[in-house]
Design a protein around this motif. Structure first.
Motif, PDB file in Angstrom:
ATOM      1  N   PRO A   1       0.802  -1.228   0.000  1.00  0.00           N
ATOM      2  CA  PRO A   1       0.000   0.000   0.000  1.00  0.00           C
ATOM      3  C   PRO A   1       0.833   1.276   0.000  1.00  0.00           C
ATOM      4  CG  PRO A   1      -0.172  -1.141   2.110  1.00  0.00           C
ATOM      5  CD  PRO A   1       0.494  -2.076   1.168  1.00  0.00           C
ATOM      6  N   LEU A   2       2.024   1.231   0.580  1.00  0.00           N
ATOM      7  CA  LEU A   2       2.889   2.413   0.540  1.00  0.00           C
ATOM      8  C   LEU A   2       3.439   2.622  -0.867  1.00  0.00           C
ATOM      9  CD1 LEU A   2       4.779   2.038   3.940  1.00  0.00           C
ATOM     10  CD2 LEU A   2       2.826   3.502   3.408  1.00  0.00           C
ATOM     11  N   ALA A   3       3.716   1.534  -1.563  1.00  0.00           N
ATOM     12  CA  ALA A   3       4.145   1.638  -2.960  1.00  0.00           C
ATOM     13  C   ALA A   3       3.019   2.190  -3.824  1.00  0.00           C
ATOM     14  CB  ALA A   3       4.588   0.277  -3.484  1.00  0.00           C
ATOM     15  N   ARG A   4       1.784   1.846  -3.473  1.00  0.00           N
ATOM     16  CA  ARG A   4       0.632   2.349  -4.222  1.00  0.00           C
ATOM     17  C   ARG A   4       0.502   3.855  -4.068  1.00  0.00           C
ATOM     18  NH1 ARG A   4      -2.195  -1.612  -2.887  1.00  0.00           N
ATOM     19  NH2 ARG A   4      -1.773  -2.825  -4.759  1.00  0.00           N
ATOM     20  N   LEU A   5       1.038   4.390  -2.977  1.00  0.00           N
ATOM     21  CA  LEU A   5       1.061   5.846  -2.765  1.00  0.00           C
ATOM     22  C   LEU A   5       2.312   6.472  -3.372  1.00  0.00           C
ATOM     23  CD1 LEU A   5      -0.229   5.822   0.917  1.00  0.00           C
ATOM     24  CD2 LEU A   5      -1.448   6.756  -1.064  1.00  0.00           C
ATOM     25  N   LYS A   6       3.011   5.683  -4.204  1.00  0.00           N
ATOM     26  CA  LYS A   6       4.141   6.128  -5.035  1.00  0.00           C
ATOM     27  C   LYS A   6       5.466   6.246  -4.297  1.00  0.00           C
ATOM     28  CE  LYS A   6       1.263   6.288  -8.408  1.00  0.00           C
ATOM     29  NZ  LYS A   6       1.193   5.131  -9.333  1.00  0.00           N
ATOM     30  N   ALA A   7       5.567   5.707  -3.082  1.00  0.00           N
ATOM     31  CA  ALA A   7       6.877   5.664  -2.422  1.00  0.00           C
ATOM     32  C   ALA A   7       7.773   4.672  -3.149  1.00  0.00           C
ATOM     33  CB  ALA A   7       6.717   5.243  -0.966  1.00  0.00           C
ATOM     34  N   GLN A   8       9.082   4.928  -3.120  1.00  0.00           N
ATOM     35  CA  GLN A   8      10.053   3.956  -3.613  1.00  0.00           C
ATOM     36  C   GLN A   8      10.355   3.018  -2.452  1.00  0.00           C
ATOM     37  OE1 GLN A   8      11.423   3.431  -6.729  1.00  0.00           O
ATOM     38  NE2 GLN A   8       9.811   4.861  -7.346  1.00  0.00           N
ATOM     39  N   MET A   9       9.780   1.826  -2.506  1.00  0.00           N
ATOM     40  CA  MET A   9       9.813   0.909  -1.374  1.00  0.00           C
ATOM     41  C   MET A   9      10.893  -0.158  -1.536  1.00  0.00           C
ATOM     42  SD  MET A   9       7.523   1.909   0.753  1.00  0.00           S
ATOM     43  CE  MET A   9       7.762   0.496   1.840  1.00  0.00           C
ATOM     44  N   THR A  10      11.564  -0.426  -0.411  1.00  0.00           N
ATOM     45  CA  THR A  10      12.442  -1.588  -0.309  1.00  0.00           C
ATOM     46  C   THR A  10      11.945  -2.416   0.874  1.00  0.00           C
ATOM     47  OG1 THR A  10      14.355  -0.362  -1.142  1.00  0.00           O
ATOM     48  CG2 THR A  10      14.791  -2.434   0.017  1.00  0.00           C
ATOM     49  N   GLY A  11      11.673  -3.674   0.625  1.00  0.00           N
ATOM     50  CA  GLY A  11      11.255  -4.576   1.691  1.00  0.00           C
ATOM     51  C   GLY A  11      12.325  -5.618   1.924  1.00  0.00           C
ATOM     52  N   ILE A  12      12.785  -5.739   3.156  1.00  0.00           N
ATOM     53  CA  ILE A  12      13.809  -6.745   3.457  1.00  0.00           C
ATOM     54  C   ILE A  12      13.315  -7.674   4.561  1.00  0.00           C
ATOM     55  CG2 ILE A  12      15.724  -5.254   2.749  1.00  0.00           C
ATOM     56  CD1 ILE A  12      16.371  -4.866   5.738  1.00  0.00           C
ATOM     57  N   ASP A  13      13.694  -8.932   4.432  1.00  0.00           N
ATOM     58  CA  ASP A  13      13.359  -9.933   5.431  1.00  0.00           C
ATOM     59  C   ASP A  13      14.304 -11.110   5.226  1.00  0.00           C
ATOM     60  OD1 ASP A  13      11.855 -12.168   6.870  1.00  0.00           O
ATOM     61  OD2 ASP A  13      10.504 -10.477   7.207  1.00  0.00           O
ATOM     62  N   PRO A  14      14.853 -11.679   6.298  1.00  0.00           N
ATOM     63  CA  PRO A  14      15.773 -12.801   6.131  1.00  0.00           C
ATOM     64  C   PRO A  14      15.086 -14.127   5.819  1.00  0.00           C
ATOM     65  CG  PRO A  14      15.521 -12.315   8.449  1.00  0.00           C
ATOM     66  CD  PRO A  14      14.777 -11.243   7.705  1.00  0.00           C
ATOM     67  N   ASN A  15      13.747 -14.133   5.871  1.00  0.00           N
ATOM     68  CA  ASN A  15      13.014 -15.375   5.614  1.00  0.00           C
ATOM     69  C   ASN A  15      12.739 -15.513   4.113  1.00  0.00           C
ATOM     70  OD1 ASN A  15      10.714 -17.271   5.315  1.00  0.00           O
ATOM     71  ND2 ASN A  15      10.780 -17.303   7.552  1.00  0.00           N
ATOM     72  N   GLU A  16      13.391 -16.469   3.477  1.00  0.00           N
ATOM     73  CA  GLU A  16      13.268 -16.665   2.032  1.00  0.00           C
ATOM     74  C   GLU A  16      11.841 -16.980   1.612  1.00  0.00           C
ATOM     75  OE1 GLU A  16      15.998 -19.670   0.841  1.00  0.00           O
ATOM     76  OE2 GLU A  16      17.788 -18.502   1.358  1.00  0.00           O
ATOM     77  N   ASP A  17      11.130 -17.736   2.413  1.00  0.00           N
ATOM     78  CA  ASP A  17       9.770 -18.127   2.057  1.00  0.00           C
ATOM     79  C   ASP A  17       8.825 -16.931   2.057  1.00  0.00           C
ATOM     80  OD1 ASP A  17      10.238 -20.986   1.800  1.00  0.00           O
ATOM     81  OD2 ASP A  17      10.537 -20.976   3.958  1.00  0.00           O
ATOM     82  N   LEU A  18       8.981 -16.045   3.019  1.00  0.00           N
ATOM     83  CA  LEU A  18       8.133 -14.857   3.070  1.00  0.00           C
ATOM     84  C   LEU A  18       8.452 -13.898   1.930  1.00  0.00           C
ATOM     85  CD1 LEU A  18       7.992 -14.153   6.916  1.00  0.00           C
ATOM     86  CD2 LEU A  18       6.171 -15.040   5.451  1.00  0.00           C
ATOM     87  N   ILE A  19       9.723 -13.720   1.617  1.00  0.00           N
ATOM     88  CA  ILE A  19      10.096 -12.859   0.498  1.00  0.00           C
ATOM     89  C   ILE A  19       9.579 -13.440  -0.818  1.00  0.00           C
ATOM     90  CG2 ILE A  19      12.050 -12.041  -0.886  1.00  0.00           C
ATOM     91  CD1 ILE A  19      11.562 -10.306   1.526  1.00  0.00           C
ATOM     92  N   ALA A  20       9.611 -14.750  -0.948  1.00  0.00           N
ATOM     93  CA  ALA A  20       9.084 -15.389  -2.157  1.00  0.00           C
ATOM     94  C   ALA A  20       7.593 -15.094  -2.305  1.00  0.00           C
ATOM     95  CB  ALA A  20       9.330 -16.894  -2.105  1.00  0.00           C
ATOM     96  N   VAL A  21       6.852 -15.147  -1.198  1.00  0.00           N
ATOM     97  CA  VAL A  21       5.427 -14.823  -1.225  1.00  0.00           C
ATOM     98  C   VAL A  21       5.217 -13.365  -1.603  1.00  0.00           C
ATOM     99  CG1 VAL A  21       3.420 -14.477   0.273  1.00  0.00           C
ATOM    100  CG2 VAL A  21       4.690 -16.616   0.369  1.00  0.00           C
ATOM    101  N   ALA A  22       6.035 -12.462  -1.029  1.00  0.00           N
ATOM    102  CA  ALA A  22       5.929 -11.035  -1.334  1.00  0.00           C
ATOM    103  C   ALA A  22       6.148 -10.776  -2.816  1.00  0.00           C
ATOM    104  CB  ALA A  22       6.938 -10.248  -0.500  1.00  0.00           C
ATOM    105  N   LYS A  23       7.157 -11.402  -3.384  1.00  0.00           N
ATOM    106  CA  LYS A  23       7.456 -11.213  -4.813  1.00  0.00           C
ATOM    107  C   LYS A  23       6.339 -11.780  -5.685  1.00  0.00           C
ATOM    108  CE  LYS A  23      12.515 -11.169  -4.491  1.00  0.00           C
ATOM    109  NZ  LYS A  23      13.770 -11.887  -4.831  1.00  0.00           N
ATOM    110  N   GLU A  24       5.845 -12.938  -5.318  1.00  0.00           N
ATOM    111  CA  GLU A  24       4.776 -13.574  -6.095  1.00  0.00           C
ATOM    112  C   GLU A  24       3.503 -12.731  -6.068  1.00  0.00           C
ATOM    113  OE1 GLU A  24       2.170 -17.740  -6.131  1.00  0.00           O
ATOM    114  OE2 GLU A  24       3.771 -17.446  -4.655  1.00  0.00           O
ATOM    115  N   HIS A  25       3.209 -12.137  -4.905  1.00  0.00           N
ATOM    116  CA  HIS A  25       1.977 -11.371  -4.774  1.00  0.00           C
ATOM    117  C   HIS A  25       2.017 -10.066  -5.552  1.00  0.00           C
ATOM    118  CE1 HIS A  25      -1.298  -9.096  -2.775  1.00  0.00           C
ATOM    119  NE2 HIS A  25      -1.855 -10.296  -2.669  1.00  0.00           N
ATOM    120  N   ILE A  26       3.185  -9.439  -5.604  1.00  0.00           N
ATOM    121  CA  ILE A  26       3.259  -8.128  -6.251  1.00  0.00           C
ATOM    122  C   ILE A  26       3.520  -8.221  -7.750  1.00  0.00           C
ATOM    123  CG2 ILE A  26       5.744  -7.622  -6.058  1.00  0.00           C
ATOM    124  CD1 ILE A  26       4.907  -4.814  -5.049  1.00  0.00           C
TER     125      ILE A  26
END
Length: 265
Positions: free
Chosen positions: A89-114
Motif C-alpha cells: 500500500p505504501l508503494a501504491r502511494l508512489k513511495a520507492q519501497m524496499t522490503g527486506i526480510d531474512p526469511n526466504e519463504d516470506l520474500i518469495a510470497v511477497a514477490k509472487e503477490h506483487i
C-alpha cells in the motif's frame, strides 16, 4: 542452503522464528483468517501514523494526506517486511519501497503477490537479507525506516536499531511498533492472543523478547535520534480495528528523528 542455528544467530536471526514462520508463508495474504490477519487489520492504522509522523516533521504537507501520489519521491525501507503487507500500500502511494526480510519463504510470497500488479511492482524491491547486511550497502539512503512488529522477533534489538540508523538520511524518521514488556503485554498478546483467542499463531511471541519504549528511546538517543511521539494502541476484536490509546502498557508506536539539528519543534 540451510543454515545452522549458530549461523542464524550470528546474523541476528532467531532460529525458532525462521522455523515457525516459513510454514505460514503460503497463507500470508489470507486477510480474513490467515496467520497474518491481525497484521492486515493493522495496515490502515499504521499508514495513518506514518502520515502523522511525516507531516509532523515537515516532510509532507497536511493536504497531501489524501493524495494518491502522497509519498512520491520518498525512499522507504520496510524492515522485516514479511510477505509485503505494508510494503504494497505504501508503494501504491508512489513511495520507492524496499522490503527486506531474512526469511526466504516470506520474500518469495511477497514477490509472487506483487508481480502481477504492474502499477506498483516497479516501485518495490524485495531483498532476502537482514538490516545489518543491508546497511553495508545503503548508508544514509532512506527517508523513513519502518520497524513494525520486528523488535520482538530478534535476539539483539540494539543491533537492529544501530543498523537502521545507518541507512537513514540525516533528518529521516524511524517508526517502531512493538509490544511493551509488561504483565499485560504477556497476558494479552501471548495468553489471550495465542492460546485463548488464537488470533495470533501460537509460539509467535516470547515475553523475554519484548522491549519497553524507554529502552528503545534510550538506544535511539545514543544514536543521535530524538523521540517525537510515543502512543499506545489497542485492537478491537469485534470491529477488527486498531486505535490509539493513552495506555502504553500493551503495545506502542514510537516515532524518532535522526539528527537533532534537523528537527522541527
Amino acid at each position: 542452503m540451510l543454515q545452522s542455528d549458530k549461523e542464524l544467530l550470528d546474523r541476528n536471526i532467531l532460529p525458532s522464528e525462521q522455523k515457525s514462520f516459513s510454514p505460514l508463508a503460503k497463507d500470508w495474504w489470507n486477510k480474513k483468517n490467515g496467520p497474518a490477519c491481525v497484521i492486515h487489520d493493522m495496515n490502515d492504522f499504521r499508514i495513518k501514523l506514518i502520515f502523522d509522523y511525516l507531516i509532523s516533521t515537515g516532510v509532507l504537507k497536511p493536504w497531501q494526506r489524501n493524495q494518491p501520489d502522497a509519498l512520491q519521491g520518498l525512499k522507504i525501507l520496510d524492515l522485516g517486511c514479511g510477505g509485503g503487507i505494508l510494503t504494497e500500500p505504501l508503494a501504491r502511494l508512489k513511495a520507492q519501497m524496499t522490503g527486506i526480510d531474512p526469511n526466504e519463504d516470506l520474500i518469495a510470497v511477497a514477490k509472487e503477490h506483487i508481480e502481477p500488479q504492474k502499477d506498483i511492482s516497479d516501485n518495490v524491491v524485495y531483498l532476502t537479507e537482514t538490516i545489518e547486511e543491508h546497511c553495508e550497502k545503503f548508508s544514509n539512503y532512506y527517508d523513513l525506516v519502518i520497524c513494525s512488529e520486528v523488535l520482538d522477533h530478534v535476539p539483539d534489538r540494539k543491533s537492529i536499531l544501530v543498523a537502521a540508523s545507518k541507512v537513514l538520511k540525516n533528518g529521516g524518521s524511524i517508526f517502531v511498533s512493538t509490544f511493551n514488556k509488561t504483565f499485560w503485554s504477556w497476558f494479552l498478546a501471548i495468553v489471550c492472543g495465542e492460546y485463548i483467542l488464537r488470533v495470533i499463531p501460537r509460539g509467535s511471541h516470547h515475553y523475554n523478547m519484548f522491549i519497553s519504549p524507554q529502552e528503545v528511546s534510550d538506544i535511539l538517543k545514543e544514536l543521535n535520534f530524538k523521540t517525537k511521539s510515543l502512543k499506545g494502541f489497542l485492537y478491537n476484536l469485534i470491529t477488527r480495528k486498531f486505535y490509539v490509546h493513552n495506555w502504553i502498557g500493551f503495545s506502542y508506536a514510537l516515532h524518532a528523528v535522526k539528527g537533532k539539528e534537523n528537527l522541527i519543534e
